[in-house]
Design a protein around this motif. Structure first.
Motif, PDB file in Angstrom:
ATOM      1  N   CYS A 264       0.540  -1.082  -0.005  1.00  0.00           N
ATOM      2  CA  CYS A 264       0.004  -0.364   0.007  1.00  0.00           C
ATOM      3  C   CYS A 264       0.370   0.859  -0.299  1.00  0.00           C
ATOM      4  O   CYS A 264       2.064   1.521   0.939  1.00  0.00           O
ATOM      5  CB  CYS A 264      -1.027   0.483   1.112  1.00  0.00           C
ATOM      6  SG  CYS A 264      -0.655  -0.437   2.642  1.00  0.00           S
ATOM      7  N   PRO A 265       0.917   1.827  -0.612  1.00  0.00           N
ATOM      8  CA  PRO A 265       1.523   3.120  -1.375  1.00  0.00           C
ATOM      9  C   PRO A 265       1.555   4.303   0.140  1.00  0.00           C
ATOM     10  O   PRO A 265       0.034   4.037   0.149  1.00  0.00           O
ATOM     11  CB  PRO A 265       1.599   3.673  -2.506  1.00  0.00           C
ATOM     12  CG  PRO A 265      -0.102   3.098  -2.880  1.00  0.00           C
ATOM     13  CD  PRO A 265       0.282   2.033  -2.159  1.00  0.00           C
ATOM     14  N   TYR A 266       2.750   4.685   0.224  1.00  0.00           N
ATOM     15  CA  TYR A 266       2.033   5.865   1.193  1.00  0.00           C
ATOM     16  C   TYR A 266       2.466   7.551   1.013  1.00  0.00           C
ATOM     17  O   TYR A 266       3.290   7.551   0.287  1.00  0.00           O
ATOM     18  CB  TYR A 266       2.119   5.690   2.412  1.00  0.00           C
ATOM     19  CG  TYR A 266       4.230   5.652   2.292  1.00  0.00           C
ATOM     20  CD1 TYR A 266       4.924   6.754   2.892  1.00  0.00           C
ATOM     21  CD2 TYR A 266       4.488   3.979   2.781  1.00  0.00           C
ATOM     22  CE1 TYR A 266       6.051   6.800   3.332  1.00  0.00           C
ATOM     23  CE2 TYR A 266       5.862   3.920   2.637  1.00  0.00           C
ATOM     24  CZ  TYR A 266       6.695   4.446   2.685  1.00  0.00           C
ATOM     25  OH  TYR A 266       8.031   4.547   2.940  1.00  0.00           O
ATOM     26  N   GLY A 267       1.790   8.521   1.092  1.00  0.00           N
ATOM     27  CA  GLY A 267       2.072   9.589   0.881  1.00  0.00           C
ATOM     28  C   GLY A 267       0.739  10.614   0.666  1.00  0.00           C
ATOM     29  O   GLY A 267       0.123  10.396   1.382  1.00  0.00           O
ATOM     30  N   ASN A 268       1.304  11.866   0.104  1.00  0.00           N
ATOM     31  CA  ASN A 268       0.522  11.917  -0.375  1.00  0.00           C
ATOM     32  C   ASN A 268      -0.896  11.870  -0.676  1.00  0.00           C
ATOM     33  O   ASN A 268      -0.581  11.477  -2.293  1.00  0.00           O
ATOM     34  CB  ASN A 268       0.697  13.808  -1.128  1.00  0.00           C
ATOM     35  CG  ASN A 268      -0.423  14.833  -2.094  1.00  0.00           C
ATOM     36  OD1 ASN A 268      -1.195  14.708  -3.057  1.00  0.00           O
ATOM     37  ND2 ASN A 268      -0.267  15.970  -1.028  1.00  0.00           N
ATOM     38  N   LEU A 269      -2.228  12.210  -0.579  1.00  0.00           N
ATOM     39  CA  LEU A 269      -3.458  11.257  -0.984  1.00  0.00           C
ATOM     40  C   LEU A 269      -3.598  11.843  -2.670  1.00  0.00           C
ATOM     41  O   LEU A 269      -4.282  11.341  -3.053  1.00  0.00           O
ATOM     42  CB  LEU A 269      -4.584  11.707   0.389  1.00  0.00           C
ATOM     43  CG  LEU A 269      -5.870  11.651  -0.226  1.00  0.00           C
ATOM     44  CD1 LEU A 269      -6.445   9.498  -0.318  1.00  0.00           C
ATOM     45  CD2 LEU A 269      -7.667  12.162   0.531  1.00  0.00           C
ATOM     46  N   ALA A 270      -3.635  13.511  -2.529  1.00  0.00           N
ATOM     47  CA  ALA A 270      -4.057  13.449  -3.921  1.00  0.00           C
ATOM     48  C   ALA A 270      -3.744  12.925  -4.939  1.00  0.00           C
ATOM     49  O   ALA A 270      -3.719  12.401  -6.480  1.00  0.00           O
ATOM     50  CB  ALA A 270      -4.890  14.986  -3.745  1.00  0.00           C
ATOM     51  N   GLU A 271      -1.668  12.412  -4.898  1.00  0.00           N
ATOM     52  CA  GLU A 271      -1.220  12.152  -5.933  1.00  0.00           C
ATOM     53  C   GLU A 271      -1.161  10.968  -6.334  1.00  0.00           C
ATOM     54  O   GLU A 271      -1.521  10.009  -6.926  1.00  0.00           O
ATOM     55  CB  GLU A 271      -0.026  12.774  -5.639  1.00  0.00           C
ATOM     56  CG  GLU A 271       0.690  14.128  -5.212  1.00  0.00           C
ATOM     57  CD  GLU A 271       2.103  14.088  -4.948  1.00  0.00           C
ATOM     58  OE1 GLU A 271       2.681  13.103  -4.193  1.00  0.00           O
ATOM     59  OE2 GLU A 271       2.901  15.588  -5.065  1.00  0.00           O
ATOM     60  N   LEU A 272      -1.759  10.608  -4.399  1.00  0.00           N
ATOM     61  CA  LEU A 272      -1.677   8.588  -4.408  1.00  0.00           C
ATOM     62  C   LEU A 272      -3.406   8.481  -5.141  1.00  0.00           C
ATOM     63  O   LEU A 272      -3.225   7.250  -6.140  1.00  0.00           O
ATOM     64  CB  LEU A 272      -2.145   8.279  -3.391  1.00  0.00           C
ATOM     65  CG  LEU A 272      -0.495   8.152  -1.998  1.00  0.00           C
ATOM     66  CD1 LEU A 272      -0.694   7.280  -1.275  1.00  0.00           C
ATOM     67  CD2 LEU A 272       0.351   7.279  -3.195  1.00  0.00           C
TER      68      LEU A 272
END
Length: 426
Positions: A264-272
């Motif tokens: 599961c990738p993690y980071g900025n929501l809009a980018e994901l």
């Protein structure tokens, strides 16, 4: 009867290792399937969840629990409807001041696994299950406010078989209704991301705002399904991040590795998610000053999961500086970079296709597609998701406690150093 069909289907599935949900889901025509208790009987109904939580009031080991209900009357298109939202507080009295965490579940009604996860987490905090001892230690440092079912009226529709129901009783996406600062203006009736006529126009978002403003939490988690990611603010625009993003990323990395196997990738929501989602709850909470704010998407069906796995892999490669390229010749390096670019373009196309699928009007979405995307289709898989993410919530709390303790110690050292410098000038 539908129940007999379900039993027969279960026998066939056991013999053939095939999922049987599709045979029952389309029992009714149109946008409705069989009732949840016939189709997926291992899930608790909203009433079951509420009654079980209240029973814990006399069974919560080594912790204090309070279950209350907040009420708002709808004044929108469903004027007069009464929205009753349960709020659960679990804490331990005494000791040092504690961090405050809010976890909100079930904002989107079709994400049945989300409130189920809330119930499992509260039971664990109350001393039940394999992580009870760990949860007891966490309660020494963190108090929890949990909203187990943030969209109660639409949840009733889902239990009746309307498995694509995302919005509330007014047809508003609650996670696009948090204020006007970034919210898309103008209603989009029939669209599952309809932001509503104005920020906090909905009884549910009003209740949630009240809880957030009262608590001013240190940790906030909005729990969803239909994707597989651990997101940070901001959702309203890609490239915008709060000042605490690096601390949030340091917390999320090990959680992704441990509880998603790094998938599961993690980071900025809009980018994901590859689109802007103005008016979401985590942006409102982050802008009120909460340092650790997240959207966790804890489940997506296997037919939708590959793009998140690929995203996680791509981000790991970039973050690690692609160590596999060490020692390659210039030609080999160019070839490797070209392959990564092709993978990135293919992933971008998958993201765009997923966004288009999600833009269908709620009423036109297919029941089986919604079931497959948003909720585990077997009791075994459901239990696996619940166990992993209950552990993940506890680990999140543990890691934030450690980071805050380190920050406090650093602040004390800086303060002591300042006093020493001041005294030396006298």
């Amino acid at each position: 009867t539908a129940m007999n069909v379900a039993k027969a289907c279960a026998l066939i599935a056991a013999a053939s290792n095939l999922a049987c949900s599709s045979a029952v889901a389309v029992r009714h025509e149109g946008g409705r399937g069989a009732p949840m208790k016939e189709l997926m009987p291992w899930y608790h109904s909203a009433d079951d969840i509420a009654s079980t939580l209240r029973a814990l009031a006399t069974q919560c080991k080594n912790a204090d629990i309070d279950v209350s209900t907040r009420t708002q009357i709808n004044v929108g298109s469903a004027a007069g409807a009464e929205v009753n939202m349960d709020v659960v507080r679990v804490s331990r009295s005494g000791g040092a001041p504690k961090l405050k965490a809010i976890l909100v579940y079930g904002e989107h009604a079709r994400e049945v696994i989300s409130p189920e996860s809330a119930l499992n987490f509260v039971q664990t905090l109350c001393g039940q299950g394999p992580e009870a001892e760990r949860a007891s230690a966490v309660l020494d440092n963190v108090s929890f406010t949990i909203v187990p079912n943030a969209n109660p009226l639409s949840r009733q529709k889902v239990e009746d078989g309307y498995y694509c129901q995302r919005t509330n009783e007014d047809g508003v996406d609650l996670n696009r209704n948090f204020g006007d600062a970034h919210r898309t203006s103008g209603e989009e009736l029939g669209d599952e991301r309809n932001p509503g006529p104005s920020g906090f126009s909905e009884p549910e978002s009003k209740i949630l705002k009240g809880i957030i403003d009262e608590e001013r939490p240190d940790i906030y988690v909005s729990v969803h399904s239909g994707a597989y990611l651990l997101g940070t603010p901001f959702g309203f625009k890609r490239g915008n991040s709060p000042p605490t993003e690096s601390s949030m990323m340091e917390v999320l990395g090990p959680i992704s590795d441990k509880y998603c196997k790094g998938q599961c990738p993690y980071g900025n929501l809009a980018e994901l998610i590859n689109y802007d989602n103005p008016g979401c709850d985590i942006d409102y909470v982050a802008e009120t000053g909460t340092p650790y704010v997240f959207t966790w998407e804890i489940y997506v069906g296997s037919g939708y999961r590959d793009r998140y796995i690929e995203e996680a892999q791509m981000r790991r490669n970039v973050g690690a500086g692609t160590p596999a390229d060490d020692g390659l010749s210039l030609v080999q390096l160019k070839s490797s970079a070209a392959k990564r670019q092709r993978r990135a373009r293919a992933l971008q196309a998958k993201r765009a296709a997923a966004v288009l699928r999600g833009r269908e009007p709620e009423a036109e979405q297919h029941v089986q597609d919604c079931l497959d995307q948003f909720n585990p289709q077997s009791e075994e898989e459901t239990k696996d998701v619940l166990q992993r993410f209950t552990s993940a919530y506890l680990e999140l709390a543990e890691r934030v406690v450690k980071k805050q303790a380190a920050k406090n110690a650093e602040t004390k050292l800086d303060s002591a150093a300042t006093k020493v410098d001041s005294s030396s000038l006298m």
